[in-house]
Motif scaffolding. Structure first.
Motif, mmCIF file in Angstrom:
data_model
loop_
_atom_site.group_PDB
_atom_site.id
_atom_site.type_symbol
_atom_site.label_atom_id
_atom_site.label_comp_id
_atom_site.label_asym_id
_atom_site.label_seq_id
_atom_site.Cartn_x
_atom_site.Cartn_y
_atom_site.Cartn_z
ATOM 1 N N VAL A 275 -3.910 -55.766 50.815
ATOM 2 C CA VAL A 275 -2.889 -54.713 50.797
ATOM 3 C C VAL A 275 -1.491 -55.329 50.808
ATOM 4 O O VAL A 275 -0.597 -54.900 50.074
ATOM 5 N N GLN A 276 -1.304 -56.358 51.641
ATOM 6 C CA GLN A 276 0.012 -56.990 51.726
ATOM 7 C C GLN A 276 0.404 -57.614 50.394
ATOM 8 O O GLN A 276 1.569 -57.546 49.983
ATOM 9 N N MET A 277 -0.562 -58.199 49.699
ATOM 10 C CA MET A 277 -0.276 -58.802 48.402
ATOM 11 C C MET A 277 0.207 -57.737 47.412
ATOM 12 O O MET A 277 1.196 -57.926 46.696
ATOM 13 N N LEU A 278 -0.489 -56.594 47.403
ATOM 14 C CA LEU A 278 -0.124 -55.527 46.478
ATOM 15 C C LEU A 278 1.206 -54.884 46.872
ATOM 16 O O LEU A 278 2.068 -54.632 46.019
ATOM 17 N N MET A 279 1.378 -54.635 48.167
ATOM 18 C CA MET A 279 2.612 -54.006 48.634
ATOM 19 C C MET A 279 3.811 -54.931 48.422
ATOM 20 O O MET A 279 4.909 -54.483 48.084
ATOM 21 N N SER A 280 3.596 -56.217 48.615
ATOM 22 C CA SER A 280 4.674 -57.180 48.410
ATOM 23 C C SER A 280 5.140 -57.163 46.961
ATOM 24 O O SER A 280 6.345 -57.203 46.672
ATOM 25 N N THR A 281 4.181 -57.072 46.051
ATOM 26 C CA THR A 281 4.525 -56.995 44.626
ATOM 27 C C THR A 281 5.339 -55.744 44.336
ATOM 28 O O THR A 281 6.333 -55.778 43.593
ATOM 29 N N THR A 282 4.927 -54.627 44.944
ATOM 30 C CA THR A 282 5.651 -53.370 44.735
ATOM 31 C C THR A 282 7.070 -53.451 45.279
ATOM 32 O O THR A 282 8.028 -53.008 44.637
ATOM 33 N N LEU A 283 7.217 -54.034 46.463
ATOM 34 C CA LEU A 283 8.547 -54.150 47.056
ATOM 35 C C LEU A 283 9.460 -55.036 46.214
ATOM 36 O O LEU A 283 10.639 -54.735 46.013
ATOM 37 N N ARG A 284 8.897 -56.131 45.702
ATOM 38 C CA ARG A 284 9.708 -57.067 44.930
ATOM 39 C C ARG A 284 10.079 -56.515 43.554
ATOM 40 O O ARG A 284 11.163 -56.791 43.036
ATOM 41 N N THR A 285 9.180 -55.752 42.952
ATOM 42 C CA THR A 285 9.411 -55.298 41.576
ATOM 43 C C THR A 285 10.023 -53.909 41.484
ATOM 44 O O THR A 285 10.560 -53.538 40.437
ATOM 45 N N VAL A 286 9.942 -53.125 42.569
ATOM 46 C CA VAL A 286 10.440 -51.746 42.510
ATOM 47 C C VAL A 286 11.547 -51.501 43.534
ATOM 48 O O VAL A 286 12.666 -51.130 43.182
ATOM 49 N N VAL A 287 11.217 -51.709 44.814
ATOM 50 C CA VAL A 287 12.156 -51.344 45.873
ATOM 51 C C VAL A 287 13.390 -52.237 45.855
ATOM 52 O O VAL A 287 14.531 -51.754 45.910
ATOM 53 N N LEU A 288 13.174 -53.548 45.768
ATOM 54 C CA LEU A 288 14.305 -54.475 45.815
ATOM 55 C C LEU A 288 15.267 -54.275 44.640
ATOM 56 O O LEU A 288 16.489 -54.232 44.847
ATOM 57 N N PRO A 289 14.784 -54.137 43.406
ATOM 58 C CA PRO A 289 15.717 -53.853 42.306
ATOM 59 C C PRO A 289 16.495 -52.556 42.516
ATOM 60 O O PRO A 289 17.672 -52.469 42.148
ATOM 61 N N TYR A 290 15.844 -51.553 43.113
ATOM 62 C CA TYR A 290 16.536 -50.284 43.381
ATOM 63 C C TYR A 290 17.661 -50.496 44.396
ATOM 64 O O TYR A 290 18.785 -50.009 44.213
ATOM 65 N N VAL A 291 17.359 -51.244 45.469
ATOM 66 C CA VAL A 291 18.377 -51.512 46.490
ATOM 67 C C VAL A 291 19.532 -52.306 45.894
ATOM 68 O O VAL A 291 20.710 -52.014 46.141
ATOM 69 N N ASN A 292 19.215 -53.315 45.084
ATOM 70 C CA ASN A 292 20.270 -54.132 44.477
ATOM 71 C C ASN A 292 21.107 -53.328 43.484
ATOM 72 O O ASN A 292 22.306 -53.584 43.326
ATOM 73 N N LEU A 293 20.479 -52.358 42.838
ATOM 74 C CA LEU A 293 21.242 -51.482 41.945
ATOM 75 C C LEU A 293 22.255 -50.668 42.744
ATOM 76 O O LEU A 293 23.421 -50.529 42.341
#
Length: 336
Positions: A275-293
């Protein structure tokens, strides 16, 4: 200083006219010249009184203007900045030093004031000697902003779109959480992200370290019903590189570490490593770009009487963020 406002008092005022000379030419000037010479002392005294009165009136007017300066500066529709003065101004040969509270608070709520007076090291001073202003922000200013945004429920996101949309369907999780797919086969999902407590922020050299506690709730979409099936407690460690663009504070977030643990589940135990592997991918590819935007758009620095920052630079040192800048009328920015 009085109750967070600047107060200007006239201790002593005097004007001394050492000599006054009035010369008239032409016509009957010889007659009037005699009268003027006779009343020269009274004319000098009248000038002294008039100048002294003008100075007293100007001081009173300036004091009223200082007293009328606002004590709060609006930042958003729910947050404001405490701009009350916390110490007497210090005047040197080339600068005027003003210290304000600077803490964020919810609108219409009194903020608990903390005065963090400390002389900055020379390394944190503005290198550009000709910059007009230097703004020093103690890290507690950011912590107060973090707390206000948290209390206003502004640290909450729903992830319903990702580059690989199959990740938001139970079929994409069938090998990671088999029970989820068995109970809700081929159901769409979303991730409900909420910061569980105010982020911990610390200013270090050239960066801001952040630790963000996050609850990630897995929601299953069943017809028109949203069913929370599990909650994963997450702690994100990140580094923020602050910047400044125009009259706005900007930044860029880099993810350093993620830790996860199961908080509760309606679908049995989870294989947290997967789960952590999948969630980490989601955070890096979706959440983090949104925050940086969001950070790239910046947070506006309050305008002071129509003036804002121009050609500003920002640097970080131990517990402090320092902004060195010129100032210019805000209307000027709109013409560029």
């Amino acid at each position: 200083m009085l109750n967070g406002s600047l107060k200007l008092s006239l201790l002593e005022c005097g004007c001394n006219v050492n000599d006054i000379s009035i010369k008239l030419d032409g016509g009957a000037s010889w007659l009037y010249q005699g009268l003027i010479d006779a009343f020269e002392g009274k004319i000098g005294s009248a000038v002294e009184n008039a100048v002294s009165k003008k100075i007293r009136d100007a001081i009173i007017k300036l004091d009223l203007q200082l007293q009328s300066l606002p004590k709060e500066a609006p930042i958003t529709n729910f947050a404001e900045l405490n701009v009350t003065f916390v110490d007497d101004p210090e005047l040197s040969e080339s600068s005027l030093d003003l210290e304000v509270d600077g803490l964020f608070s919810a609108k219409h709520e009194a903020a608990l004031s903390n005065h963090y007076h400390r002389l900055l090291q020379a390394s944190s001073s503005c290198k550009e000697a000709d910059k007009m202003v230097k703004i020093s922000l103690q890290e507690n200013v950011m912590k107060s902003a973090s707390s206000v945004y948290f209390e206003a429920n502004k640290m909450h996101w729903i992830v319903d779109k990702v580059p690989d949309q199959s990740l938001l369907n139970t079929a994409g999780w069938r090998f990671i959480i088999p029970q989820l797919y068995k109970m809700y086969p081929n159901h769409d999902m979303n991730l409900n992200l909420s910061v569980s407590s105010p982020p911990i922020l610390n200013v270090e050299k050239q960066q801001i370290k952040a630790k963000i506690p996050l609850d990630v709730v897995i929601d299953v979409l069943d017809v028109e019903e949203v069913i929370p099936v599990a909650c994963i407690s997450t702690v994100i460690s990140a580094s923020v590189s602050p910047g400044i663009s125009g009259n706005a504070l900007t930044g860029y977030v880099k993810l350093n570490d993620i830790t996860m643990s199961l908080k509760w589940s309606k679908i049995g135990d989870l294989h947290m490593n997967l789960v952590q592997m999948l969630m980490s991918t989601t955070l890096r590819t979706v959440v983090l770009p949104y925050v940086n935007l969001k950070l790239s758009k910046g947070f506006q620095i309050p305008v002071f009487h129509g003036y804002g920052l121009q050609d500003a630079h920002i640097l970080c040192t131990d517990s402090w963020i320092v902004i060195c800048s010129d100032v210019a009328p805000v209307k000027q920015f709109n013409l560029i």
